[in-house]
Motif scaffolding. Sequence first.
Motif, mmCIF file in Angstrom:
data_model
loop_
_atom_site.group_PDB
_atom_site.id
_atom_site.type_symbol
_atom_site.label_atom_id
_atom_site.label_comp_id
_atom_site.label_asym_id
_atom_site.label_seq_id
_atom_site.Cartn_x
_atom_site.Cartn_y
_atom_site.Cartn_z
ATOM 1 N N VAL A 224 0.823 -1.205 0.000
ATOM 2 C CA VAL A 224 0.000 0.000 0.000
ATOM 3 C C VAL A 224 0.860 1.259 0.000
ATOM 4 N N LEU A 225 0.543 2.157 -0.912
ATOM 5 C CA LEU A 225 1.152 3.486 -0.891
ATOM 6 C C LEU A 225 0.047 4.465 -0.546
ATOM 7 N N SER A 226 0.323 5.390 0.337
ATOM 8 C CA SER A 226 -0.733 6.302 0.754
ATOM 9 C C SER A 226 -0.465 7.749 0.374
ATOM 10 N N HIS A 227 -1.436 8.348 -0.286
ATOM 11 C CA HIS A 227 -1.401 9.794 -0.501
ATOM 12 C C HIS A 227 -1.967 10.428 0.760
ATOM 13 N N LEU A 228 -1.274 11.394 1.307
ATOM 14 C CA LEU A 228 -1.776 12.028 2.523
ATOM 15 C C LEU A 228 -3.070 12.774 2.285
ATOM 16 N N ILE A 229 -3.203 13.355 1.093
ATOM 17 C CA ILE A 229 -4.464 14.000 0.738
ATOM 18 C C ILE A 229 -4.918 13.474 -0.619
ATOM 19 N N ARG B 89 -5.732 13.225 -4.297
ATOM 20 C CA ARG B 89 -5.257 13.954 -5.470
ATOM 21 C C ARG B 89 -5.952 13.550 -6.765
ATOM 22 N N GLY C 77 -6.033 9.723 -11.432
ATOM 23 C CA GLY C 77 -4.888 9.813 -12.338
ATOM 24 C C GLY C 77 -3.591 9.951 -11.575
ATOM 25 N N ALA C 78 -3.599 10.822 -10.569
ATOM 26 C CA ALA C 78 -2.406 11.030 -9.754
ATOM 27 C C ALA C 78 -2.037 9.753 -9.014
ATOM 28 N N ALA C 79 -3.066 9.070 -8.477
ATOM 29 C CA ALA C 79 -2.812 7.843 -7.720
ATOM 30 C C ALA C 79 -2.206 6.769 -8.623
ATOM 31 N N GLN D 59 -0.406 7.239 -11.277
ATOM 32 C CA GLN D 59 0.974 7.600 -11.589
ATOM 33 C C GLN D 59 1.900 7.241 -10.436
ATOM 34 N N THR D 60 1.440 7.485 -9.220
ATOM 35 C CA THR D 60 2.237 7.100 -8.049
ATOM 36 C C THR D 60 2.480 5.595 -8.063
ATOM 37 N N ASP E 122 -4.621 14.944 -12.952
ATOM 38 C CA ASP E 122 -4.855 14.238 -11.708
ATOM 39 C C ASP E 122 -6.241 13.659 -11.546
#
Lengths: 255, 142
Positions: free
Chosen positions: A81-86, A88, A91-93, A95-96, A199
């Motif tokens: 799991v990778l977590s975006h803090l907020i 986005r 699309g952004a997710a 790319q991450t 995004d």
Amino acid sequence: MVVQALSSQTESRLGERLSTPLRPVALEQARVFIVVAAFNEAASIADVVRDLKEQYAHVVVVDDGSTDETAELAQEAGATVLSHLINRGQGAALQTGISYVLSQAADYIVTLDVDGQYDVKDIALLLGPISEGKVHATLGCRGASEQKRVPLTVRFRRILQAIGKIGSRMGLHTHLPDAHNGLCAFSRHAATTLDLKLDRTPHSSEIVQQIVAGGLDLQEVPVRVRVSDYALRKGQRSSAALRVAINYILARFTR
Amino acid sequence: MTTFQIFVCALMGMLMVLSLGAALRGTVPKRVVAAALVLWTLGVVAAVWPWTVSGAAQALGIGRGSDLILYLTTLSLAVAVVYSYVRFRRVERQLTLLVRRLAMEAAAERSPGLRSSLPSMTPSASEPARRVESGSAPRLLT
């Protein structure tokens, strides 16, 4: 002799990039990564991950600023799991997730949506043409040749997707029957050319657009629609398609 | 002087004081403050000597002074909106890159050996009006 063979290949492409600079890895030995972007999907993420883990070792879930237990549940089910803090945007997710799996030496990458309208077995269908070296990317499409008895919500969504598709066509170079399908597979090489900037674009619209614009080959692969319980529960709001179209147009003019 | 003219002069005077204050504190760049002061001065001139506006309008071939003001206001508004929107998109882009970087760093902490491949933080399009180069690959793997 190798140099001679390479240059003739380049000449036949005439200015286009060599679409397959590396030999494709056979599916059995390849490192296949499934990338899933999720935002508040606690209800279904565990099931989705477990289904995927049955057939694929590497499942990456990008938690896009979820406020529920999506991240924990995905981790428990066995995903990285990778977590975006907020939040986005999908699309952004994606790319991450793509950046991460590239750093993990992925050979093939598959993106899909949590609303799970796919059969996990169809992923192998998508990977086939890529692992055989025919194309760099495949896109799952839900063509007309599928079951007649489809619930009303899915049928209605298709009309909206058709409208959204018209907007996509303005930026795409090939004919694509289902622009907002999330099921997409691509090679490592194709992934390295991606730099997703829109995004809030849902599914893999920008991925497809960039791959096509980059001159790499893309193939449509018919897949089955498996309308499961959690797919219907989630659904996609009608207003979302319109908002995406507007956002997309605006973004194209204001990079 | 009419009530309105007095009111406008007072308002412009206050704005001038505020602008100078911002300049002294350094919160606003000097050139912006200078431009603002010019604007407030023009405001005073337009209120106290209205015929100057009419004169300017005539010179430009517009006709009425109020029409000139209207056009200038509309133009300024349009420019301000577009400028703000472009700035907004840029900030959103930087925010996404930041969030992505944090997510990757957190993942790197969990499994060491990842650090060398963290993505670049610089957005590829740094000018508001510049079009993005197609197919530009980010520096994903160093």
